[in-house]
Design an enzyme around this catalytic site. Structure first.
Site, PDB file in Angstrom:
ATOM      1  N   GLU A   1       0.864  -1.158  -0.069  1.00  0.00           N
ATOM      2  CA  GLU A   1       0.133   0.020   0.030  1.00  0.00           C
ATOM      3  C   GLU A   1       0.885   1.150  -0.084  1.00  0.00           C
ATOM      4  OE1 GLU A   1      -2.943  -0.453   3.139  1.00  0.00           O
ATOM      5  OE2 GLU A   1      -3.253  -2.605   2.543  1.00  0.00           O
TER       6      GLU A   1
ATOM      7  N   ASN B   1       2.101  -5.149  -3.163  1.00  0.00           N
ATOM      8  CA  ASN B   1       0.718  -5.530  -2.873  1.00  0.00           C
ATOM      9  C   ASN B   1      -0.184  -4.344  -2.346  1.00  0.00           C
ATOM     10  OD1 ASN B   1      -1.017  -7.794  -1.987  1.00  0.00           O
ATOM     11  ND2 ASN B   1      -0.871  -7.042  -0.091  1.00  0.00           N
TER      12      ASN B   1
ATOM     13  N   HIS C   1      -9.943  -6.494  -1.385  1.00  0.00           N
ATOM     14  CA  HIS C   1     -10.912  -6.154  -0.127  1.00  0.00           C
ATOM     15  C   HIS C   1     -12.272  -5.403  -1.022  1.00  0.00           C
ATOM     16  CE1 HIS C   1      -8.567  -7.593   3.335  1.00  0.00           C
ATOM     17  NE2 HIS C   1      -7.552  -6.651   2.773  1.00  0.00           N
TER      18      HIS C   1
ATOM     19  N   GLU D   1      -5.974 -10.806  -0.561  1.00  0.00           N
ATOM     20  CA  GLU D   1      -6.691 -10.541   0.631  1.00  0.00           C
ATOM     21  C   GLU D   1      -8.086 -10.642   0.494  1.00  0.00           C
ATOM     22  OE1 GLU D   1      -5.190  -7.256   2.701  1.00  0.00           O
ATOM     23  OE2 GLU D   1      -3.015  -7.649   2.109  1.00  0.00           O
TER      24      GLU D   1
ATOM     25  N   ASP E   1     -11.810 -10.447   0.303  1.00  0.00           N
ATOM     26  CA  ASP E   1     -13.214 -10.554   1.247  1.00  0.00           C
ATOM     27  C   ASP E   1     -14.038  -9.851   0.596  1.00  0.00           C
ATOM     28  OD1 ASP E   1     -11.575  -9.009   4.234  1.00  0.00           O
ATOM     29  OD2 ASP E   1     -12.392  -8.136   2.295  1.00  0.00           O
TER      30      ASP E   1
HETATM   31  O1  G3I Z   1      -1.692 -10.803  18.675  1.00  0.00           O
HETATM   32  C1  G3I Z   1      -2.857 -10.238  19.293  1.00  0.00           C
HETATM   33  C2  G3I Z   1      -3.292 -11.204  20.297  1.00  0.00           C
HETATM   34  O2  G3I Z   1      -2.570 -11.402  21.519  1.00  0.00           O
HETATM   35  C3  G3I Z   1      -4.584 -10.505  21.068  1.00  0.00           C
HETATM   36  O3  G3I Z   1      -5.268 -11.409  21.764  1.00  0.00           O
HETATM   37  C4  G3I Z   1      -5.594 -10.150  19.900  1.00  0.00           C
HETATM   38  C5  G3I Z   1      -6.893  -9.647  20.330  1.00  0.00           C
HETATM   39  O4  G3I Z   1      -6.488  -7.993  21.023  1.00  0.00           O
HETATM   40  O5  G3I Z   1      -4.932  -9.238  19.020  1.00  0.00           O
HETATM   41  C6  G3I Z   1      -3.814  -9.770  18.377  1.00  0.00           C
HETATM   42  O6  G3I Z   1      -3.163  -8.858  17.503  1.00  0.00           O
HETATM   43  C7  G3I Z   1      -4.141  -8.305  16.539  1.00  0.00           C
HETATM   44  C8  G3I Z   1      -3.922  -9.033  15.161  1.00  0.00           C
HETATM   45  O7  G3I Z   1      -4.658  -8.195  14.125  1.00  0.00           O
HETATM   46  C9  G3I Z   1      -4.346 -10.379  15.178  1.00  0.00           C
HETATM   47  O8  G3I Z   1      -4.589 -10.865  13.730  1.00  0.00           O
HETATM   48  C10 G3I Z   1      -3.845  -6.698  16.456  1.00  0.00           C
HETATM   49  O9  G3I Z   1      -3.869  -6.226  17.716  1.00  0.00           O
HETATM   50  C11 G3I Z   1      -4.350  -6.229  15.342  1.00  0.00           C
HETATM   51  O10 G3I Z   1      -3.670  -4.800  15.127  1.00  0.00           O
HETATM   52  C12 G3I Z   1      -4.046  -6.856  13.926  1.00  0.00           C
HETATM   53  O11 G3I Z   1      -4.739  -6.027  13.041  1.00  0.00           O
HETATM   54  C13 G3I Z   1      -4.508  -6.613  11.687  1.00  0.00           C
HETATM   55  C14 G3I Z   1      -4.011  -5.364  10.778  1.00  0.00           C
HETATM   56  O12 G3I Z   1      -3.896  -5.804   9.360  1.00  0.00           O
HETATM   57  C15 G3I Z   1      -3.040  -4.758  11.289  1.00  0.00           C
HETATM   58  O13 G3I Z   1      -1.943  -5.485  11.385  1.00  0.00           O
HETATM   59  C16 G3I Z   1      -5.845  -7.350  11.066  1.00  0.00           C
HETATM   60  O14 G3I Z   1      -6.201  -8.580  11.808  1.00  0.00           O
HETATM   61  C17 G3I Z   1      -5.570  -7.654   9.656  1.00  0.00           C
HETATM   62  O15 G3I Z   1      -6.720  -8.076   8.909  1.00  0.00           O
HETATM   63  C18 G3I Z   1      -5.251  -6.215   8.813  1.00  0.00           C
HETATM   64  O16 G3I Z   1      -4.745  -6.628   7.546  1.00  0.00           O
HETATM   65  C19 G3I Z   1      -4.555  -5.619   6.444  1.00  0.00           C
HETATM   66  C20 G3I Z   1      -3.308  -6.042   5.717  1.00  0.00           C
HETATM   67  O17 G3I Z   1      -2.124  -6.326   6.374  1.00  0.00           O
HETATM   68  C21 G3I Z   1      -3.105  -4.863   4.579  1.00  0.00           C
HETATM   69  N1  G3I Z   1      -4.467  -4.923   3.560  1.00  0.00           N
HETATM   70  C22 G3I Z   1      -5.350  -4.114   4.776  1.00  0.00           C
HETATM   71  C23 G3I Z   1      -5.939  -5.286   5.901  1.00  0.00           C
HETATM   72  C24 G3I Z   1      -6.949  -5.069   6.578  1.00  0.00           C
HETATM   73  O18 G3I Z   1      -6.732  -3.848   7.010  1.00  0.00           O
END
Ligand code: G3I
Length: 329
Positions: free
Chosen positions: A129, A170, A206, A247, A249
């Site tokens: 991005e 990506n 997405h 990705e 959905d």
């Molecule tokens: O690892 C912790 C866990 O210990 C905790 O219990 C749980 C609940 O609070 O959170 C877990 O971490 C979270 C993680 O997702 C779990 O998969 C983080 O807090 C959270 O910030 C993280 O968010 C991800 C986000 O990117 C930021 O990295 C989303 O799942 C993920 O869907 C999103 O994906 C992005 C792609 O990388 C790029 N394209 C867009 C897409 C959607 O935003």
């Protein structure tokens, strides 16, 4: 996954994260179902904020758990992502580093991370991005300090460390011909103009099926037609790279109804069919597989239910849309 391989694709896969399957046995059981999923991507645990939360402190535990699961199952691993503005840790964004120092930080992070997973990643999303919704350069500490050169520098570093991993750019909103898709094509040309390797473009897919104006859900792409996605895939392939849907959905207004679920099934059908039509589309990854863990409502509370299995792990019309594309193409 079996159907994708039967049609010459490398994989059909899903994203997940170690914290999800550490506590949800039925979820883990389906994640290990290699007939459905031949590839895994870490939702978050291979990003810079997870791996290097403090300067010089590297933590690969989360990413290793998913990588080890993929290895144990013989699933391909897509590694995501060494550079992303939203996963840049605060010690970098607030570090006020000059160009030379930030280039060293960038190279060191990629060196350490790509070395750690060397030989295990089918592909790395080296940069994620780098463009804004209109196809301009996205503001980030990387762009603002180093300029567009951060992209070839990142790709060159990854290429030096792991010659076996495919190196991808990506992004979202590039699922159809658009100024942003053209800008992504220009990124491929930019990297190649430096004589640096780039092997693929990840089309995130997405998709916002709410019918609301795009600015309502700025981080989601539109819902393109089959023809539009085939056309844009061919534009990327013409530059000498492969493509993948990385990705997928399809977000609908919650709660869902029969009409929105049918529209969602069409979207999954169209993306699957487009990838099956374009030989150089190597595979499809859905962004988790069950509505129970979709990321969407945490960002857009009015949307959700974006995936082919519902929150009770039952298959939805979207699943049938995918299978119909496999049966038709
Ligand atoms: O690892 C912790 C866990 O210990 C905790 O219990 C749980 C609940 O609070 O959170 C877990 O971490 C979270 C993680 O997702 C779990 O998969 C983080 O807090 C959270 O910030 C993280 O968010 C991800 C986000 O990117 C930021 O990295 C989303 O799942 C993920 O869907 C999103 O994906 C992005 C792609 O990388 C790029 N394209 C867009 C897409 C959607 O935003």
């Amino acid at each position: 996954h079996d159907a994708a391989v039967a049609r010459g694709k490398l994989y059909f896969g899903t994203a997940s994260d170690w914290w999800e399957f550490q506590h949800d046995e039925p979820y883990t059981k389906q994640l290990n179902n290699t007939h459905d999923f031949g590839q895994l991507t870490a939702l978050a645990t291979m990003k810079m904020d997870a791996i290097q939360p403090e300067r010089g402190i590297f933590n690969f535990t989360g990413g290793d758990t998913l990588a080890n699961l993929a290895s144990a199952n013989g699933q391909h691993l897509r590694c995501h992502s060494t550079v992303w503005h939203l996963s840049t840790p605060s010690w970098v964004t607030a570090g006020n580093f000059d160009n030379d120092t930030l280039v060293e930080i960038l190279k060191d992070h990629i060196n350490r991370t790509v070395s750690h997973y060397k030989g295990r990643c089918y592909a790395w999303d080296v940069v994620n991005e780098a463009l804004d919704v209109n196809g301009g350069w996205r503001e980030s500490v990387w762009y603002n300090t180093i300029g567009p050169a951060y992209l070839p520098i990142a790709f060159a570093t990854a290429a030096q460390v792991d010659p076996g991993a495919k190196l991808y750019y990506n992004d979202f909103g590039i699922e159809l011909p658009s100024p942003k898709a053209t800008a992504a094509q220009n990124i491929v040309k930019l990297i190649k103009s430096y004589g640096v390797r780039i092997d693929g473009v990840g089309i995130q897919a997405h998709t916002d099926l709410s019918g609301m104006p795009p600015e309502a859900h700025f981080e989601l792409g539109s819902s393109p037609s089959y023809d539009e996605t085939v056309a844009v895939m061919k534009q990327f392939v013409a530059l000498g790279v492969e493509v993948a849907i990385t990705e997928l959905d399809a977000s609908i207004i919650t709660p869902s109804n029969s009409a929105s679920l049918a529209m969602q099934a069409d979207a999954y059908y169209n993306f699957t069919a487009a990838c099956l039509t374009v030989k150089e589309c190597v595979g499809i990854t859905i962004w988790d597989w069950t509505d129970k863990y979709t990321w969407v409502p945490s960002t857009f509370p009015d949307l959700g239910d974006a995936l082919p299995w519902d929150k009770d792990f039952l298959k939805k019309p979207a699943y049938n849309g995918i299978m119909k594309a496999f049966e038709t193409f």
